[in-house]
Write an enzyme that holds these catalytic residues in place. Sequence first.
Site, PDB file in Angstrom:
ATOM      1  CE  LYS A 178      36.303  21.795  81.925  1.00 56.95           C
ATOM      2  NZ  LYS A 178      37.004  22.939  82.549  1.00 56.95           N
ATOM      3  CD  GLU A 181      37.933  24.241  86.452  1.00 53.46           C
ATOM      4  OE1 GLU A 181      38.286  23.998  85.278  1.00 53.46           O
ATOM      5  OE2 GLU A 181      37.761  23.349  87.310  1.00 53.46           O
ATOM      6  N   GLY A 231      46.035  17.312  81.147  1.00 53.28           N
ATOM      7  CA  GLY A 231      45.866  17.608  82.568  1.00 53.28           C
ATOM      8  C   GLY A 231      46.404  16.493  83.430  1.00 53.28           C
ATOM      9  CB  THR A 235      41.352  14.619  85.326  1.00 50.69           C
ATOM     10  OG1 THR A 235      41.240  15.255  86.598  1.00 50.69           O
ATOM     11  CG2 THR A 235      40.194  15.061  84.455  1.00 50.69           C
ATOM     12  N   GLY A 236      42.653  12.167  83.700  1.00 52.21           N
ATOM     13  CA  GLY A 236      42.831  11.427  82.442  1.00 52.21           C
ATOM     14  C   GLY A 236      42.253  10.027  82.532  1.00 52.21           C
ATOM     15  CD  GLU A 253      50.895  16.539  77.454  1.00 50.11           C
ATOM     16  OE1 GLU A 253      51.079  16.001  78.572  1.00 50.11           O
ATOM     17  OE2 GLU A 253      51.261  17.669  77.162  1.00 50.11           O
ATOM     18  CB  CYS A 287      52.990  18.393  80.752  1.00 45.50           C
ATOM     19  SG  CYS A 287      53.277  19.144  79.158  1.00 45.50           S
ATOM     20  CD  GLU A 387      52.765  16.408  86.366  1.00 43.30           C
ATOM     21  OE1 GLU A 387      51.562  16.135  86.481  1.00 43.30           O
ATOM     22  OE2 GLU A 387      53.302  16.675  85.277  1.00 43.30           O
TER      23      GLU A 387
HETATM   24  P1  NAI Z   1      42.853  18.575  86.189  1.00 42.58           P
HETATM   25  O1  NAI Z   1      43.343  17.455  85.366  1.00 42.58           O
HETATM   26  O2  NAI Z   1      41.815  18.274  87.205  1.00 42.58           O
HETATM   27  O3  NAI Z   1      42.261  19.724  85.244  1.00 42.58           O
HETATM   28  C1  NAI Z   1      42.543  19.867  83.878  1.00 42.58           C
HETATM   29  C2  NAI Z   1      41.252  20.086  83.110  1.00 42.58           C
HETATM   30  O4  NAI Z   1      40.390  18.976  83.305  1.00 42.58           O
HETATM   31  C3  NAI Z   1      40.442  21.300  83.557  1.00 42.58           C
HETATM   32  O5  NAI Z   1      39.839  21.909  82.426  1.00 42.58           O
HETATM   33  C4  NAI Z   1      39.391  20.689  84.447  1.00 42.58           C
HETATM   34  O6  NAI Z   1      38.218  21.463  84.537  1.00 42.58           O
HETATM   35  C5  NAI Z   1      39.107  19.395  83.737  1.00 42.58           C
HETATM   36  N1  NAI Z   1      38.519  18.343  84.572  1.00 42.58           N
HETATM   37  C6  NAI Z   1      38.654  18.147  85.912  1.00 42.58           C
HETATM   38  N2  NAI Z   1      37.970  17.061  86.308  1.00 42.58           N
HETATM   39  C7  NAI Z   1      37.383  16.537  85.201  1.00 42.58           C
HETATM   40  C8  NAI Z   1      36.541  15.408  84.954  1.00 42.58           C
HETATM   41  N3  NAI Z   1      36.172  14.590  85.936  1.00 42.58           N
HETATM   42  N4  NAI Z   1      36.143  15.149  83.688  1.00 42.58           N
HETATM   43  C9  NAI Z   1      36.533  15.959  82.687  1.00 42.58           C
HETATM   44  N5  NAI Z   1      37.301  17.044  82.852  1.00 42.58           N
HETATM   45  C10 NAI Z   1      37.731  17.346  84.088  1.00 42.58           C
HETATM   46  O7  NAI Z   1      44.116  19.273  86.842  1.00 42.58           O
HETATM   47  P2  NAI Z   1      44.206  20.339  88.048  1.00 42.58           P
HETATM   48  O8  NAI Z   1      43.336  19.904  89.176  1.00 42.58           O
HETATM   49  O9  NAI Z   1      44.008  21.692  87.505  1.00 42.58           O
HETATM   50  O10 NAI Z   1      45.739  20.151  88.458  1.00 42.58           O
HETATM   51  C11 NAI Z   1      46.122  19.044  89.254  1.00 42.58           C
HETATM   52  C12 NAI Z   1      47.429  18.457  88.802  1.00 42.58           C
HETATM   53  O11 NAI Z   1      47.325  18.008  87.468  1.00 42.58           O
HETATM   54  C13 NAI Z   1      48.627  19.375  88.779  1.00 42.58           C
HETATM   55  O12 NAI Z   1      49.203  19.505  90.024  1.00 42.58           O
HETATM   56  C14 NAI Z   1      49.526  18.687  87.794  1.00 42.58           C
HETATM   57  O13 NAI Z   1      50.251  17.675  88.428  1.00 42.58           O
HETATM   58  C15 NAI Z   1      48.569  18.076  86.808  1.00 42.58           C
HETATM   59  N6  NAI Z   1      48.433  18.889  85.594  1.00 42.58           N
HETATM   60  C16 NAI Z   1      49.103  18.497  84.470  1.00 42.58           C
HETATM   61  C17 NAI Z   1      49.062  19.258  83.328  1.00 42.58           C
HETATM   62  C18 NAI Z   1      49.776  18.854  82.102  1.00 42.58           C
HETATM   63  O14 NAI Z   1      50.148  19.698  81.312  1.00 42.58           O
HETATM   64  N7  NAI Z   1      49.946  17.578  81.840  1.00 42.58           N
HETATM   65  C19 NAI Z   1      48.337  20.537  83.280  1.00 42.58           C
HETATM   66  C20 NAI Z   1      47.618  20.834  84.494  1.00 42.58           C
HETATM   67  C21 NAI Z   1      47.700  20.035  85.598  1.00 42.58           C
END
Ligand code: NAI
Length: 493
Positions: A178, A181, A231, A235-236, A253, A287, A387
């Site tokens: 996945k 989005e 991400g 969520t992690g 990660e 990240c 972050e």
């Molecule tokens: P997110 O962690 O919610 O989204 C990343 C992925 O996880 C997307 O594909 C999303 O659809 C999926 N996801 C969301 N909720 C989920 C769930 N309950 N179970 C499984 N998968 C799920 O991150 P978001 O909302 O896009 O960004 C929020 C913050 O996250 C950012 O401000 C940043 O601080 C951090 N982030 C860190 C990243 C990194 O490279 N470590 C990359 C993107 C965001």
Amino acid sequence: MDIKKNYINGEWKLSVTGRTRDIICPSNGEVIAVTTESNEEDAKAAIKAAKEAFYGTGEWRRMPGVDRAEYLFEIAREIKANADELARTDTLDNGKPLREAEGDVADAAACFTYYAGLITKPQGGVYDVNNGFGPMHSYCMHEPVGVCAQITPWNYPLLMSVWKLAPALAAGNCVVFKPSENAPLSTIKLFEIFEKVGLPKGSANLVLGNGPEVGAVFAESDDVDMITFTGSTKTGRSIARAAAGNLKKVGLELGGKSPNIVFADCDFEGAVEWAMIGIFFNAGQVCSAGSRLIIEESIRDKFVKRLAERANAITIGPGLENPDMGAIITEAQMNKILSYIESGKQEGATLVCGGERYTEGGCEKGFFIRPTVFDNCRPDMKIVREEIFGPVLTVQTFKTEEEAIAIANDTPYGLAGTVCTKDGARALRVMKEIRAGIMWINCCQPTFSEAPWGGYRMSGIGRELGVHGLEEYQEVKQVNIALETGPIGWFAN
Ligand code: NAI
Ligand code: MG
């Protein structure tokens, strides 16, 4: 507009929901594509396809590594042949400058090439053993984990997909995937390449949709053997909790708050430039961003002044125009960054440059933020602790090496860190004290397919890339062979 579809068991399919999602270009807020929006049922259909492909026919897993490698080499060639289109796609979908997207595409091709090569190299080991049961030969071999679910973010849309797919497929796993989005388009193209090179049905399945409806199903499913995710920490955590059900293998990660320690004896202009790359590359949506500048007090004024001067001169605009810095992924992320900036002001940090949305030169419909630097930051400030994931740098100062190390480690994260000094021994001494998985000395951000990537502490679990990255997607099987087949006379009777 054509609705972009899921790819399940070798077929392009609309979601059962009949729902769609508009895909937005963050440079101007316009709709550039429409995707199908999946739910739990689609996610389960993909998992079923991957499970049948892995445990049923087993074509991909049983294929010798050298033959799987041929597919991966072909995928790398196709990525290169479609490099312009892939780079433009990520630029439009994510907002990043075209030259950054071009770099991502080159890295993506290199990553497939790397794992194609690696899977043909010797793996496992042979042990010289003796346990009193007679002569034995013991060795171990690596096998794929099984059905791997993979979830990626939007900041490096193509590259994050490839970091996960290339090693998982090389190892012989079957995958359900996945993408975010917010930027799924280049990954859809990648799956078109998978179809073109003829990956066996069900070995790689794509489900387009959001986290709660698709990602969470991947994390919970008892039919998934492993889940890897890049991400947010929040969520992690929810993925790790959900994964406990069937104790599936987990790779996370989760970003960070990485320190950039600059000593007075650094190469001044070099350190200024790396500090800028550390926080303004990809508009800080990285990240491993070097988001905390920790600078020796004696050069602080001069350094911050020069940094602000250069930050103010950064060109901002739509990615296709190749500015220094592009847009923030969504309006919501932009507003989140702006609220961090507001909290920095409230908590008494000194705003040195930026600090607001950028709307000049036709950028008013896009989601742009000026490069921002806060001086006089205290360790308890929200902008220092959390972050931000945007072009916002905090500055703290130190007088001694010990103090620099203490400030750098004052974070629950541990993804990366930078040390700038011309004193080689000090660079290595400080590097060793920083609790982080990736360290840069006199540079910041370069990443290679060959070297393991991942964090300590709250920055995650496991490693991507390199040999470690392949091993994450493998189980290790111990094999013991008796060298004599007769009875050994263990029992008295
Ligand atoms: P997110 O962690 O919610 O989204 C990343 C992925 O996880 C997307 O594909 C999303 O659809 C999926 N996801 C969301 N909720 C989920 C769930 N309950 N179970 C499984 N998968 C799920 O991150 P978001 O909302 O896009 O960004 C929020 C913050 O996250 C950012 O401000 C940043 O601080 C951090 N982030 C860190 C990243 C990194 O490279 N470590 C990359 C993107 C965001
Ligand atoms: Mg987008």
